[in-house]
Structure formats: C-alpha cells, structure tokens
Design a protein around this motif. Sequence first.
Motif, short mmCIF file in Angstrom:
data_model
loop_
_atom_site.label_atom_id
_atom_site.label_comp_id
_atom_site.label_asym_id
_atom_site.label_seq_id
_atom_site.Cartn_x
_atom_site.Cartn_y
_atom_site.Cartn_z
N LEU A 147 49.69 48.60 49.39
CA LEU A 147 51.16 48.62 50.47
C LEU A 147 51.83 47.23 50.30
N PHE A 148 50.89 46.08 50.29
CA PHE A 148 51.56 44.83 50.18
C PHE A 148 52.37 44.59 48.92
N LYS A 149 51.69 45.03 47.62
CA LYS A 149 52.62 44.99 46.65
C LYS A 149 54.11 45.88 46.62
N SER A 150 53.98 46.89 47.36
CA SER A 150 55.04 47.95 47.31
C SER A 150 56.06 46.98 48.26
N VAL A 151 55.68 46.48 49.27
CA VAL A 151 56.62 45.90 50.25
C VAL A 151 57.33 44.64 49.49
N ILE A 152 56.52 44.00 48.75
CA ILE A 152 56.82 42.75 48.22
C ILE A 152 58.04 43.23 46.86
N GLY A 153 57.82 44.35 46.29
CA GLY A 153 58.36 45.06 45.26
C GLY A 153 59.88 45.41 45.84
N LEU A 154 59.75 46.00 47.06
CA LEU A 154 60.93 46.48 47.64
C LEU A 154 61.84 45.43 47.88
N LEU A 155 61.15 44.24 48.69
CA LEU A 155 62.18 43.02 49.10
C LEU A 155 62.62 42.32 47.83
N LEU A 156 62.02 42.25 46.69
CA LEU A 156 62.48 41.55 45.50
C LEU A 156 63.63 42.49 45.13
N VAL A 157 63.79 43.74 45.07
CA VAL A 157 64.71 44.93 44.59
C VAL A 157 65.98 44.55 45.53
N ILE A 158 65.82 44.31 46.73
CA ILE A 158 66.77 44.13 47.79
C ILE A 158 67.55 42.75 47.38
N GLY A 159 66.87 41.68 47.46
CA GLY A 159 67.16 40.33 46.88
C GLY A 159 68.08 40.38 45.92
N ALA A 160 67.34 40.88 44.68
CA ALA A 160 68.12 40.95 43.39
C ALA A 160 69.43 41.60 43.52
N ASN A 161 69.38 42.64 44.20
CA ASN A 161 70.55 43.42 44.35
C ASN A 161 71.77 42.59 44.96
N GLN A 162 71.31 42.05 46.10
CA GLN A 162 72.34 41.33 46.90
C GLN A 162 72.85 40.22 46.11
N LEU A 163 71.91 39.42 45.36
CA LEU A 163 72.33 38.42 44.46
C LEU A 163 73.28 38.77 43.43
N ALA A 164 73.04 40.02 42.95
CA ALA A 164 73.97 40.50 41.89
C ALA A 164 75.33 41.09 42.38
N LYS A 165 75.40 41.30 43.67
CA LYS A 165 76.89 41.81 43.98
C LYS A 165 77.46 40.42 44.46
N LYS A 166 76.68 39.16 44.61
CA LYS A 166 77.45 37.99 45.11
C LYS A 166 78.06 37.83 43.75
N PHE A 167 77.74 37.85 42.61
CA PHE A 167 78.24 37.38 41.30
C PHE A 167 79.21 38.47 41.00
N GLY A 168 79.66 39.59 41.84
CA GLY A 168 80.54 40.58 41.33
C GLY A 168 80.00 41.81 40.52
N GLU A 169 78.78 41.92 40.34
CA GLU A 169 78.30 43.10 39.81
C GLU A 169 78.05 44.23 40.94
N ASP A 170 77.94 45.70 40.42
CA ASP A 170 77.81 46.68 41.31
C ASP A 170 76.41 46.73 41.77
N GLY A 171 75.36 46.41 40.93
CA GLY A 171 74.05 46.42 41.46
C GLY A 171 73.43 47.79 41.48
N VAL A 172 72.16 48.22 42.10
CA VAL A 172 71.67 49.36 41.95
C VAL A 172 72.23 50.26 43.15
N TYR A 173 72.65 49.92 44.18
CA TYR A 173 73.28 50.52 45.15
C TYR A 173 74.42 49.92 46.33
#
Length: 279
Positions: free
Chosen positions: A253-279
């Motif tokens: 569960l710890f692994k899954s939560v960290i993975g989710l946070l990494l996806v959310i963080g990377a997605n938000q960073l991508a949007k700041k650079f003008g990309e569409d991201g995953v969602y």
Amino acid sequence: MYFVLFKYVPMWGILISFQDYSPYQGLIASKWVGLEHFQRFFANPDFLQLFRNTMAINLLNLIFFFPLPIVLSLMLNEVRSAAYKKLLQSVVYLPHFLSWVIIVGISFLFLSQGEGILNKILVELGFGKIDFLTNKNYFWAILTIQSIWKEAGWGTVIFLAAIAGIDPQLYEASTMDGAGKLRQMWHITLPGIRSVVVVLLILRIGHMMDVGFEQVFLMMNGAVSEVADVFDTYVYRLGVKQGQFSFSTAVGLFKSVIGLLLVIGANQLAKKFGEDGVY
C-alpha cells in the motif's frame, strides 16, 4: 467488468494492512491495529536500504532505458526498404517475448566467472576474469542492460505509431526548404510525438516504486543482496515465505500511494509546461 472484478474488488484487501490479519478469522473478524504495521515498516533499518535500491534501479532505467525506444523509433522510421524495416522490427521485438528466466540464463552464460563467454574473451585478450554476478558494483548496471535489451524494441511500437500519424506534407515542405534528416527529426518528428513521450514519461514515473520482481529475484544472490533487495523481494520474503500478510500488504500500500503521488506530481508539472498530461 474487467476493472470491477480485477481492480476494484481486490482493493478491499488493503484493509488487512490495518489489521492483524488471520486467514482463519477472515477479513471482518481480524483484530484492527491501525497504523502499527506502517510504523514498524518505517522504523525498520531495512527501509532506507530498500528505498535506495528501488529508486536507484528505477532512476537508471529512467535515464538510460526510457530514451532508447524513442531513438530506436527515429532510426527505424528512416529505413526506406519495407522488407528490411520489418526484419529489423522483428529482431528488436523478439527479446520482449522471452521470459526473465531465459534472459537471466543468457546473462549467466555471458557473465559467469567460470564459464562465461565474456570472461573467456577477457582471458584471451590477456586480462583477468571479472566477477560480474557476485560483485555488487555491477548489479544495477546489469539490470539496466537486461531491461534495455529485453524491452527497448517493444517500446518502439507506440512511438512508431505516433510517428506514422505525423503529416507527411511537413517532411516534404522541409525537404524543399533544404532541411536534412537530422533537422526533420528535431523540428518535425520529435515535436510531433512530444505529447506521447510526456504521457509515457508520466506513467513511467508512476512506476518508480516497482522494479520487477522476477528479474531482481532471479539475479539476486547473497553477495549482492545489499544492493539487490527491493520492496518487491521484501514483500515476497515476508508475505509469502513468512506469512506476514498484514505487514507485506502495508508495504504494498505504501508503494501504491507513493506511485499515485508521483503520477499526480508529474502530471501537474507537465501541465505547467503546456502539455496535456494524463488527465
């Protein structure tokens, strides 16, 4: 139905990470212990070592493995002979269909100190033998090379499909303007597949806590356990072999939560650079 049966229904199993689970008492009757297993895990001296090994292996894959399918796709796209291109694609795809047991077996044939092909070549050249498989300094590099050889070709499937969707008129216009192949790659092909690269990068970052149990487990031995033990092997050792179901579920569960946070963080960073991201 697939996601309901195989993704959402099994999520109820994470409850046992907050229990002192007993298969005889079941999920409902098992004693509730709250965050006890998580506290035990974070206080464990092995935690930092497991975290370091897992992140180091994944960072090496991210740096050296992730860009290679892109480069390979660009090279395959420039092959003009259809028959030769299909042959090359088949050759680079083939390792993907080999199991990790076969890949590790091939690695042993090449790298073992006694009968390894690479060590025999070194001896013939006048050098001494190198203990690749039991030297912890080589372990992470060997895993990275194995992953590249096995999966780089298969990773080109998505990128070649994305390249095929680029308007051919762009290449024709650039040719008339005097652009060479490298210029076309840099100014047309790479921008054309940028959104695909970003999405796959975000998803790859989300798997930073997953190394791949089979590969590490088969390559691990006592001499390299200090750099080889990762969360997946730790869960197997405690959960499957020792029956500590609640504790191993807490680690998962710890692994899954960290993975989710990494996806959310990377997605938000991508949007700041003008990309569409995953969602």
